[in-house]
Design a protein around this motif. Sequence first.
Motif, short mmCIF file in Angstrom:
data_model
loop_
_atom_site.label_atom_id
_atom_site.label_comp_id
_atom_site.label_asym_id
_atom_site.label_seq_id
_atom_site.Cartn_x
_atom_site.Cartn_y
_atom_site.Cartn_z
N ASP A 1 -15.64 61.20 12.18
CA ASP A 1 -15.08 60.34 11.13
C ASP A 1 -16.13 59.39 10.59
O ASP A 1 -16.03 58.92 9.46
N GLY B 1 -13.21 54.80 18.26
CA GLY B 1 -12.25 53.95 17.58
C GLY B 1 -10.89 54.65 17.53
O GLY B 1 -10.43 55.20 18.52
N ASP B 2 -10.33 54.66 16.35
CA ASP B 2 -9.04 55.31 16.16
C ASP B 2 -9.14 56.81 16.08
O ASP B 2 -8.16 57.52 16.21
N GLY B 3 -10.29 57.30 15.79
CA GLY B 3 -10.46 58.72 15.51
C GLY B 3 -11.53 59.31 16.39
O GLY B 3 -11.49 59.23 17.61
N ASN B 4 -12.54 59.91 15.73
CA ASN B 4 -13.62 60.53 16.50
C ASN B 4 -14.95 60.27 15.81
O ASN B 4 -15.00 59.69 14.72
N ASP C 1 -12.77 50.67 23.78
CA ASP C 1 -11.63 49.98 23.19
C ASP C 1 -11.80 48.47 23.21
O ASP C 1 -11.42 47.78 22.28
N ASN D 1 -7.39 47.49 14.97
CA ASN D 1 -7.22 48.73 14.23
C ASN D 1 -8.13 49.83 14.71
O ASN D 1 -8.05 50.95 14.25
N GLY D 2 -9.02 49.50 15.60
CA GLY D 2 -9.92 50.52 16.12
C GLY D 2 -10.97 50.98 15.13
O GLY D 2 -11.56 52.04 15.29
N ASN D 3 -11.16 50.23 14.07
CA ASN D 3 -12.17 50.71 13.13
C ASN D 3 -13.30 49.71 12.93
O ASN D 3 -14.10 49.84 12.04
#
Lengths: 478, 445
Positions: free
Chosen positions: A398, A392-395, A29, A35-37
């Motif tokens: 992605d 990030g925001d996902g896995n 993180d 936005n985590g991307n």
Amino acid sequence: MSKYQISRRRVLRGVLGGAAVAIGLPRLDGMLNGNGNAYAAGEALPKRFGVWAWANGVRLDRWVPKTTGAGYQLSESLVPLEPVKDYVSVVSGLNLPFGGRVHAAGNCVFMTGQRLTGNSDSALTYARESIDQEVAKVIGATTAIRSLEVGVTDAPSSEQGTAFRFWSHTGPSSPNRPVYSTRDVFTRLFGNVMTATPQPGPTAVDFASEQRKSVLDAVLADAAELNSVLGARDKARLEQHLEGIRAIEMRISSTPPGGGGSGGPLSCGMPPAQPTLVGGATDYNAQVEQINKCMAEMLALGLACDVTRVFTFQLVNPGTEVIIKSVVDAARMASQTTSGALPVAPRSYGAHNLSHIPDGLEVDAPYLHAVVVHYMKELSVFVQALRALPEGDGNLLDNCGIIAANDVSDGPTHDLKNFPSLVIGRAGGKLKSGIHAAYPGGNVLRVPLTVARAVGHEMTSFGSENSIATESLAELLA
Amino acid sequence: MEMYEAAAREIANQVVAEPARLARVVSCNPVPAGFDEACARSSLGSFGRLALRRALTPSEVDRYLGLWRGVSEKQTFTEGARAVISAILQSPKFLYRVEYGASTTTGARRYTGQEIAARLSYLLWNTTPDAALLDAADKGELSTDEAVRARATAMLASPRARAGLRDYFAEYLNLQDFGLTPEAARGLEPTLAAAMREQALSDFESLVFDQGAPFTDLLTSTTTRVNATLAEYYGLPAPGGSGLASVNVPADNARAGLLTFGAFLVNLGNGQTTQPVRRAKFIREMVLCQPVIQPPEEVNTTLPMVDPTTPRTTRQRLEQHLTDGACKGCHASLDPLGLSFEIFDALGRTRTTELGLPIITAGNLDGQPFEAPRDLAELLAERPEAKSCAVTRLYRYASGAVEDVDDSARLAPVNAAYADSNGKLRDVLLSYIGSSLFTTVSDPQ
């Protein structure tokens, strides 16, 4: 967002069995933007490219889903992919061009866009590097390992050319042989075990990797001397050799030894123990499923930790004759009629033979269907392993562009029309997923073209002669 | 490349771990602790020479001395040895055979003595040249064609040549791992596959080295080397004793010659079906050197399954090859050959019927009729193409390349040697080795 700004190059150091181990960290993180991307420094999260391979075709009547578009209904063959359905797109109706020696032509043309080359069965090979290597040159240039080739079973087909066994090649007669041992995959991804006798303390590792680098420098200097006297064709061959050496140097350089620097005990979730399962079986027994799962998890970890970004995963070799008895016998039992009659046992349990032989109830290879369902089960395990790692925001999934393919379309006839391919993952938002894109004909080379472009390789075309794909599959693009 | 690097490191580790092995690389005793230039130089001289198959050049010596010194100064002399071994074994000059030659007064480039030593050693003994051979090269003893030929004669007389040339025949038959691993046994019991492999290779060895018989005799020979189990499998008289021994095939037996035994019948196939077209392809390509092209792409080459209620033999199932206009152009010259061997099933066992139907073995070789495999073999052995093909195949193995137009002309004396010696491979080899094909460089590409 964490209040710590952590350098992306942070590596975890530890001691494993007396030998120092260095391992890259996954994206944390603290490294990402709000936005985590993307990374805090503004770079996008890396994309990964891979090919997951099975063999000997499918029963097309049970493979192609009956509905199209998003939220398509899974076909009988694809039912095991239910848990990851929204990440799996099916492409149907496109054809593989050229043909050629059966089984080898499938993977060769799909991976190179060109015909097989070689003047006898034992010499059949790819005419150029495969697409995974082309993509690796762009997206894998900075990772420790340029590309990783993993294998689960190693039953040979009856032919010996490299195209009959290996999906990935760096050039003609230069296959990238899969690693079938889980221990070796572990070591390659996570271990920097330098010497045969591990020595305590990080300083011994310093010397060993320095020594390796000095050795490789000497080899490169020697090769450069040789290069100056060679003719053009030999020069090209030598250059290929040198590329391989430089890749090793890159690998050693990007995992710097030595201690120093603070940082918490953050880890990639290293496997608790070095796995000992030996792959490369010619008999598809229960242990093979464990190996598949172990390899999938290690590869997922390797991708998440950015040790590599490109892979090929051979569940079975092209045209494989791996013995696959338990799955077939289970299918026979399941087909038992109410009067207790069992379908006739196949005369051979080799996977390739199974793709051709009938049984007493149906004409065209019903056992092939059972085998394909089983392969899809293994693919499902693989995809779930990637989806399980947060990023990030996902896995991780992605940010992957993965193609699942095999070496023929219709198993019994070896036909190459309506070539089965699955596109898995979202390539960092470039790909839509969970779609059945059906076409009334056309060139299936558009599939590797689309996915390669989605992960960042700006290739203008893929293919040759009069079968050159230039247009991505719009239905798959986000 | 990673595998080469890992292998080189592993070898270096194993050498350094054993004092006896290390002594073969490091020539001074005791092994010094720190860098010792004299010791390093002399060690490099002998080890490097054997590895690169020639003396090291001054720049190579400097390079490896530099590496040795650098590592020794940080660690130990032995560590330096480890690094140098690993580096030399990864050098393209070790991994590849560099055959560059040197210009001569006639204008053609001739291979150097050391390059010729390597060519001789790899062709005849299937291994790297030893110190004695390199010494001969260094002394200029390989600088004329006659001298090279004399050396080759001596090397052929050594037992190492028997082992070395077996490699040629194994490649000719495309044996690969057949008979060596259970996975490659095509469904045969592994010791049986091993016996079949040994049968083929020792028949070849015996023909070339003991009998001095023509290569084409392999096709028609009525003696073969088998063990008791294999003899029984084939339906041949038992050899005496427990190991491999020569037996005579009775005149009324269907078998005689290479094409009726396992290394051909079983190895080519998949252990399930007889694959007559594949068998015929071998005959055309390997025995007669006639190219066989691939079927057209759109053709489905899978045979439909046999319906159990109306049995048909393989010959009957392949009928379309001979009646369909698109097929018969090629298949008319293939199928009759392969189908004759239907009396041997996919695992090389004799049979007279297939699914209860009689097997027809008669056919024709380019118009010449034959009754059974033994007759076909006789016809093949007499063909002039078989004789020139024996030479061509050997040439391709020896040179590692397919002959071009220029080479074909230069092969004429070698073909003549075959004719003059009545097909003795030994003489063919010596003729080739003593010719400019072996000792001079052809044009670079």
